[in-house]
Design a protein around this motif. Structure first.
Motif, PDB file in Angstrom:
ATOM      1  N   ASP A 179      -9.767   0.369  -4.762  1.00 32.17           N
ATOM      2  CA  ASP A 179     -10.891  -0.540  -5.004  1.00 32.17           C
ATOM      3  C   ASP A 179     -10.409  -1.831  -5.663  1.00 32.17           C
ATOM      4  O   ASP A 179     -10.831  -2.934  -5.303  1.00 32.17           O
ATOM      5  N   VAL A 180      -9.537  -1.691  -6.650  1.00 30.13           N
ATOM      6  CA  VAL A 180      -9.002  -2.871  -7.325  1.00 30.13           C
ATOM      7  C   VAL A 180      -8.222  -3.739  -6.338  1.00 30.13           C
ATOM      8  O   VAL A 180      -8.372  -4.962  -6.300  1.00 30.13           O
ATOM      9  N   GLU A 181      -7.386  -3.096  -5.533  1.00 31.05           N
ATOM     10  CA  GLU A 181      -6.585  -3.845  -4.561  1.00 31.05           C
ATOM     11  C   GLU A 181      -7.484  -4.643  -3.627  1.00 31.05           C
ATOM     12  O   GLU A 181      -7.242  -5.842  -3.383  1.00 31.05           O
ATOM     13  N   ARG A 182      -8.517  -4.024  -3.092  1.00 29.05           N
ATOM     14  CA  ARG A 182      -9.416  -4.724  -2.161  1.00 29.05           C
ATOM     15  C   ARG A 182     -10.048  -5.947  -2.812  1.00 29.05           C
ATOM     16  O   ARG A 182     -10.089  -7.030  -2.222  1.00 29.05           O
ATOM     17  N   GLN A 183     -10.534  -5.794  -4.036  1.00 27.77           N
ATOM     18  CA  GLN A 183     -11.212  -6.913  -4.685  1.00 27.77           C
ATOM     19  C   GLN A 183     -10.236  -8.004  -5.103  1.00 27.77           C
ATOM     20  O   GLN A 183     -10.555  -9.194  -5.035  1.00 27.77           O
ATOM     21  N   VAL A 184      -9.055  -7.611  -5.545  1.00 27.89           N
ATOM     22  CA  VAL A 184      -8.054  -8.619  -5.900  1.00 27.89           C
ATOM     23  C   VAL A 184      -7.707  -9.461  -4.687  1.00 27.89           C
ATOM     24  O   VAL A 184      -7.686 -10.704  -4.749  1.00 27.89           O
ATOM     25  N   LEU A 185      -7.423  -8.809  -3.555  1.00 26.23           N
ATOM     26  CA  LEU A 185      -7.035  -9.542  -2.349  1.00 26.23           C
ATOM     27  C   LEU A 185      -8.172 -10.426  -1.851  1.00 26.23           C
ATOM     28  O   LEU A 185      -7.944 -11.560  -1.406  1.00 26.23           O
ATOM     29  N   THR A 186      -9.413  -9.929  -1.945  1.00 27.64           N
ATOM     30  CA  THR A 186     -10.563 -10.735  -1.523  1.00 27.64           C
ATOM     31  C   THR A 186     -10.715 -11.969  -2.394  1.00 27.64           C
ATOM     32  O   THR A 186     -10.917 -13.091  -1.891  1.00 27.64           O
ATOM     33  N   LEU A 187     -10.616 -11.800  -3.705  1.00 30.51           N
ATOM     34  CA  LEU A 187     -10.797 -12.931  -4.619  1.00 30.51           C
ATOM     35  C   LEU A 187      -9.620 -13.895  -4.548  1.00 30.51           C
ATOM     36  O   LEU A 187      -9.812 -15.122  -4.671  1.00 30.51           O
ATOM     37  N   LEU A 188      -8.418 -13.389  -4.367  1.00 28.08           N
ATOM     38  CA  LEU A 188      -7.269 -14.282  -4.206  1.00 28.08           C
ATOM     39  C   LEU A 188      -7.445 -15.162  -2.969  1.00 28.08           C
ATOM     40  O   LEU A 188      -7.170 -16.368  -3.004  1.00 28.08           O
ATOM     41  N   ALA A 189      -7.909 -14.561  -1.869  1.00 27.28           N
ATOM     42  CA  ALA A 189      -8.130 -15.331  -0.644  1.00 27.28           C
ATOM     43  C   ALA A 189      -9.243 -16.353  -0.830  1.00 27.28           C
ATOM     44  O   ALA A 189      -9.189 -17.451  -0.259  1.00 27.28           O
ATOM     45  N   GLU A 190     -10.226 -16.011  -1.634  1.00 29.54           N
ATOM     46  CA  GLU A 190     -11.353 -16.921  -1.868  1.00 29.54           C
ATOM     47  C   GLU A 190     -10.970 -18.071  -2.791  1.00 29.54           C
ATOM     48  O   GLU A 190     -11.274 -19.243  -2.513  1.00 29.54           O
ATOM     49  N   ILE A 191     -10.294 -17.756  -3.896  1.00 27.62           N
ATOM     50  CA  ILE A 191     -10.013 -18.767  -4.927  1.00 27.62           C
ATOM     51  C   ILE A 191      -8.757 -19.565  -4.593  1.00 27.62           C
ATOM     52  O   ILE A 191      -8.669 -20.757  -4.915  1.00 27.62           O
TER      53      ILE A 191
ATOM     54  N   ALA B  72      -0.156   7.753  -1.675  1.00 28.65           N
ATOM     55  CA  ALA B  72      -1.064   7.923  -2.812  1.00 28.65           C
ATOM     56  C   ALA B  72      -2.459   8.332  -2.352  1.00 28.65           C
ATOM     57  O   ALA B  72      -3.087   9.238  -2.938  1.00 28.65           O
ATOM     58  N   LEU B  73      -2.961   7.685  -1.301  1.00 34.00           N
ATOM     59  CA  LEU B  73      -4.313   7.991  -0.838  1.00 34.00           C
ATOM     60  C   LEU B  73      -4.372   9.335  -0.137  1.00 34.00           C
ATOM     61  O   LEU B  73      -5.411  10.012  -0.164  1.00 34.00           O
ATOM     62  N   THR B  74      -3.272   9.750   0.485  1.00 37.74           N
ATOM     63  CA  THR B  74      -3.235  11.085   1.091  1.00 37.74           C
ATOM     64  C   THR B  74      -3.380  12.163   0.024  1.00 37.74           C
ATOM     65  O   THR B  74      -4.070  13.170   0.218  1.00 37.74           O
ATOM     66  N   ARG B  75      -2.741  11.935  -1.117  1.00 38.66           N
ATOM     67  CA  ARG B  75      -2.870  12.892  -2.220  1.00 38.66           C
ATOM     68  C   ARG B  75      -4.238  12.802  -2.872  1.00 38.66           C
ATOM     69  O   ARG B  75      -4.755  13.793  -3.397  1.00 38.66           O
ATOM     70  N   GLY B  76      -4.828  11.609  -2.854  1.00 40.66           N
ATOM     71  CA  GLY B  76      -6.172  11.430  -3.379  1.00 40.66           C
ATOM     72  C   GLY B  76      -6.230  11.446  -4.898  1.00 40.66           C
ATOM     73  O   GLY B  76      -5.212  11.348  -5.589  1.00 40.66           O
ATOM     74  N   GLY B  77      -7.417  11.542  -5.420  1.00 37.74           N
ATOM     75  CA  GLY B  77      -7.615  11.543  -6.857  1.00 37.74           C
ATOM     76  C   GLY B  77      -8.249  10.244  -7.326  1.00 37.74           C
ATOM     77  O   GLY B  77      -8.238   9.223  -6.624  1.00 37.74           O
ATOM     78  N   GLU B  78      -8.810  10.278  -8.518  1.00 44.15           N
ATOM     79  CA  GLU B  78      -9.538   9.135  -9.057  1.00 44.15           C
ATOM     80  C   GLU B  78      -8.644   7.912  -9.212  1.00 44.15           C
ATOM     81  O   GLU B  78      -9.063   6.782  -8.919  1.00 44.15           O
ATOM     82  N   LEU B  79      -7.422   8.095  -9.683  1.00 50.09           N
ATOM     83  CA  LEU B  79      -6.542   6.951  -9.892  1.00 50.09           C
ATOM     84  C   LEU B  79      -6.270   6.223  -8.583  1.00 50.09           C
ATOM     85  O   LEU B  79      -6.363   4.990  -8.515  1.00 50.09           O
ATOM     86  N   ALA B  80      -5.934   6.966  -7.530  1.00 47.56           N
ATOM     87  CA  ALA B  80      -5.633   6.340  -6.237  1.00 47.56           C
ATOM     88  C   ALA B  80      -6.861   5.626  -5.675  1.00 47.56           C
ATOM     89  O   ALA B  80      -6.761   4.512  -5.145  1.00 47.56           O
ATOM     90  N   GLU B  81      -8.018   6.248  -5.788  1.00 42.40           N
ATOM     91  CA  GLU B  81      -9.234   5.631  -5.263  1.00 42.40           C
ATOM     92  C   GLU B  81      -9.595   4.373  -6.051  1.00 42.40           C
ATOM     93  O   GLU B  81     -10.006   3.353  -5.478  1.00 42.40           O
ATOM     94  N   PHE B  82      -9.437   4.427  -7.367  1.00 38.25           N
ATOM     95  CA  PHE B  82      -9.722   3.258  -8.196  1.00 38.25           C
ATOM     96  C   PHE B  82      -8.729   2.135  -7.878  1.00 38.25           C
ATOM     97  O   PHE B  82      -9.105   0.958  -7.770  1.00 38.25           O
ATOM     98  N   ALA B  83      -7.458   2.492  -7.708  1.00 36.13           N
ATOM     99  CA  ALA B  83      -6.449   1.491  -7.372  1.00 36.13           C
ATOM    100  C   ALA B  83      -6.778   0.825  -6.046  1.00 36.13           C
ATOM    101  O   ALA B  83      -6.601  -0.398  -5.891  1.00 36.13           O
TER     102      ALA B  83
ATOM    103  N   GLY C  71       3.530   2.385  -9.238  1.00 40.20           N
ATOM    104  CA  GLY C  71       3.008   2.939 -10.482  1.00 40.20           C
ATOM    105  C   GLY C  71       2.044   4.089 -10.243  1.00 40.20           C
ATOM    106  O   GLY C  71       2.074   5.105 -10.952  1.00 40.20           O
ATOM    107  N   VAL C  72       1.188   3.940  -9.233  1.00 46.06           N
ATOM    108  CA  VAL C  72       0.232   5.001  -8.920  1.00 46.06           C
ATOM    109  C   VAL C  72       0.961   6.265  -8.482  1.00 46.06           C
ATOM    110  O   VAL C  72       0.666   7.376  -8.952  1.00 46.06           O
ATOM    111  N   VAL C  73       1.925   6.114  -7.577  1.00 45.37           N
ATOM    112  CA  VAL C  73       2.653   7.281  -7.064  1.00 45.37           C
ATOM    113  C   VAL C  73       3.426   7.979  -8.179  1.00 45.37           C
ATOM    114  O   VAL C  73       3.425   9.215  -8.283  1.00 45.37           O
ATOM    115  N   MET C  74       4.093   7.210  -9.028  1.00 49.10           N
ATOM    116  CA  MET C  74       4.866   7.835 -10.103  1.00 49.10           C
ATOM    117  C   MET C  74       3.961   8.544 -11.101  1.00 49.10           C
ATOM    118  O   MET C  74       4.311   9.609 -11.622  1.00 49.10           O
TER     119      MET C  74
END
Length: 388
Positions: free
Chosen positions: A306-318, A293-304, A333-336
Motif C-alpha cells: 500500500d505504501v509503495e503504491r501511494q509513494v509511486l503515485t504521489l511521486l509521479a504527481e508531484i 514477500a507478497l507470496t508469503r503474505g502478512g500484514e507487513l507485506a500488505e502494508f508495504a 527490508g520486508v523480506v529480511m
C-alpha cells in the motif's frame, strides 16, 4: 569540457559529472547494470535468472572463474569454501574483545577489525607483484569467513557463544544457522538465498569502486575489502534497508500514508527505498523481492505494498519530470524481517553477499597495472599568498 585554469596544457583537467556519474573508469567482464532497461547481469547471465535457478556458490564460482561450474567443480568449490569458513584460533581468541568494544551495536566496524587481524595472522600479501593464485586464495578466504565472523560477533554481543559452521546447507541456511544455532525454516532459506544471489554485485557502486581503487594501488585483498566496508556503512548505500522499514513504522497506519508521503516529498526529503542512481525503471531486484514477500503474505507485506503504491503515485504527481521507482532496499527490508532477522542484521546480511562481488572485483583489478588516480579542481583562495 576541457579547461586549463592557468595550468600547463599537459595537466589540463577534464570536467566530469558530479559523483563521476556515467564515467567509465575501467573495463570489466564481471557484469553490468542496464538502468534504462531495468536489467543487470553477472557475466553473460541475468542475475535474477541466476537467483531463481542457481546457488550462491555457483554464482560465486562464475564471478571468480568466469563460467558456471560443472557438478564436479561445484562440489570441489563447496569443499574449498567450507574449509575457508573456519576462524583461526588467533582471531577467535580476540573476537570477544572486538565484540565488547564500544557501546554501539553495529557489526561492520567490528568486522573490519577482525578481517584486518586475519590479514596479519595469515600474512596476506599485496596483489602487486605476487602470484595471482595467492590473491584468489585470499579472496575466497575473506568472502567465506565473513558470515562466520559477523555471526560470531553478533552472538558475542548478545552474551552467547559463537557456533561453528556446518556443511550441507545453502548460503542462507548457513547464515541463519550461524546466527541462531538452529536450522531455519525452508521458506526463510529460499527467500534469503535469492536475496543474497541478487545482491552479490551491482556495477561500479560506491563500495565496489572503493575496493577497486585500493586494488589498483596494489594493496592486499583485505585492505580493499575493508575500504569497501567503510563505504558500505553509509546510509545512502548498504545502510538503507532498515531505514526503509523505519519509514513504514513512522507512517504507522494506512490513513497516514498519503499525508506522510506528501509532506516528505514537498519538503524535499529522501524517501528510503525509492529512487536509484542507475535505474530509470523499476529495480529488478525489488520486483523479485516484492513477489516473494507478497507470496508469503502478512500484514507487513500488505502494508508495504500500500505504501509503495501511494509513494509511486504521489511521486509521479508531484515530480512528473523526475520518475522515481522502487529500489531493492524497500522490499529487502520486508523480506529480511519476514525471515526473522533483526534490523541491525540487515546491512550485515547484505555484506554476506556483497563481499563476494568486492573480492571478485579486486581479483579483476589486480590484473591491471594502472593506479586509479583522478584529480580534484582546486576552488579555494588563490595561491601562493604570504604566510602571516
Amino acid at each position: 569540457m576541457t579547461t586549463t585554469h592557468d595550468r600547463a596544457p599537459e595537466t589540463a583537467l577534464i570536467d566530469v559529472p558530479a559523483g563521476l556519474a556515467g564515467v567509465a573508469a575501467a573495463e570489466t567482464r564481471l557484469g553490468d547494470v542496464r538502468g534504462r532497461e531495468g536489467f543487470f547481469h553477472y557475466r553473460q547471465y541475468s542475475a535474477i535468472d541466476l537467483a531463481r535457478h542457481r546457488s550462491l556458490e555457483d554464482v560465486w564460482f562464475l564471478l571468480v572463474e568466469g563460467e558456471l561450474p560443472t557438478p564436479a567443480q561445484s562440489e570441489a568449490f563447496a569443499d574449498e569454501v567450507a574449509a575457508a569458513r573456519v576462524v583461526p584460533d588467533e582471531v577467535a581468541r580476540v573476537l570477544p574483545a572486538i565484540a565488547a568494544a564500544g557501546a554501539g551495536r553495529a557489526l561492520l566496524p567490528r568486522l573490519r577489525t577482525a578481517l584486518s587481524l586475519l590479514a596479519s595472522v595469515e600474512d596476506m600479501q599485496p596483489v602487486w607483484g605476487t602470484d595471482p593464485a595467492f590473491h584468489r586464495r585470499d579472496a575466497v578466504r575473506i568472502a567465506a569467513i565473513t558470515p562466520t565472523v559477523l555471526a560470531a560477533l553478533h552472538r558475542l554481543r548478545q552474551g552467547l557463544d559463537p557456533v561453528p559452521p556446518i556443511d550441507g546447507v545453502s548460503a542462507a541456511g548457513l547464515w541463519l544457522y550461524l546466527l541462531s544455532g538452529s536450522r531455519a525454516d525452508a521458506r526463510d532459506v529460499e527467500a534469503l538465498d535469492r536475496y543474497l544471489i541478487a545482491t552479490v554485485d551491482h556495477g561500479f557502486n560506491a563500495s565496489t569502486f572503493t575496493a577497486r581503487v585500493a586494488a589498483s594501488a596494489g594493496s592486499d585483498v583485505v585492505s580493499a575489502v575493508c575500504g569497501a566496508i567503510g563505504t558500505f556503512l553509509g546510509p545512502l548505500h548498504g545502510g538503507a534497508p532498515d531505514r526503509a522499514l523505519d519509514a513504514l513504522d513512522d507512517i504507522g497506519s494506512r490513513e497516514r500514508i498519503g499525508p506522510w508521503v506528501r509532506a516528505r516529498i514537498e519538503a524535499g526529503d529522501r524517501i528510503m527505498g525509492f529512487g536509484h542512481p542507475v535505474y530509470r525503471t523499476e529495480d529488478p531486484r525489488a520486483a523479485m523481492l516484492r513477489e516473494m514477500a507478497l507470496t508469503r503474505g502478512g500484514e507487513l507485506a500488505e502494508f508495504a505494498a500500500d505504501v509503495e503504491r501511494q509513494v509511486l503515485t504521489l511521486l509521479a504527481e508531484i515530480k512528473p519530470d523526475r520518475p522515481l521507482h522502487t529500489n531493492v532496499e524497500f522490499w529487502a527490508g520486508v523480506v529480511m524481517e519476514q525471515c526473522g532477522l533483526s534490523r541491525d542484521l540487515f546491512t550485515p546480511t547484505f555484506t554476506v553477499s556483497r563481499v563476494i562481488g568486492w573480492t571478485a572485483n579486486v581479483l579483476e583489478q589486480a590484473q591491471g597495472t594502472k593506479i586509479i588516480r583522478p584529480s580534484a579542481r582546486y576552488v579555494g583562495p588563490p595561491a601562493p599568498q604570504p604566510v602571516p
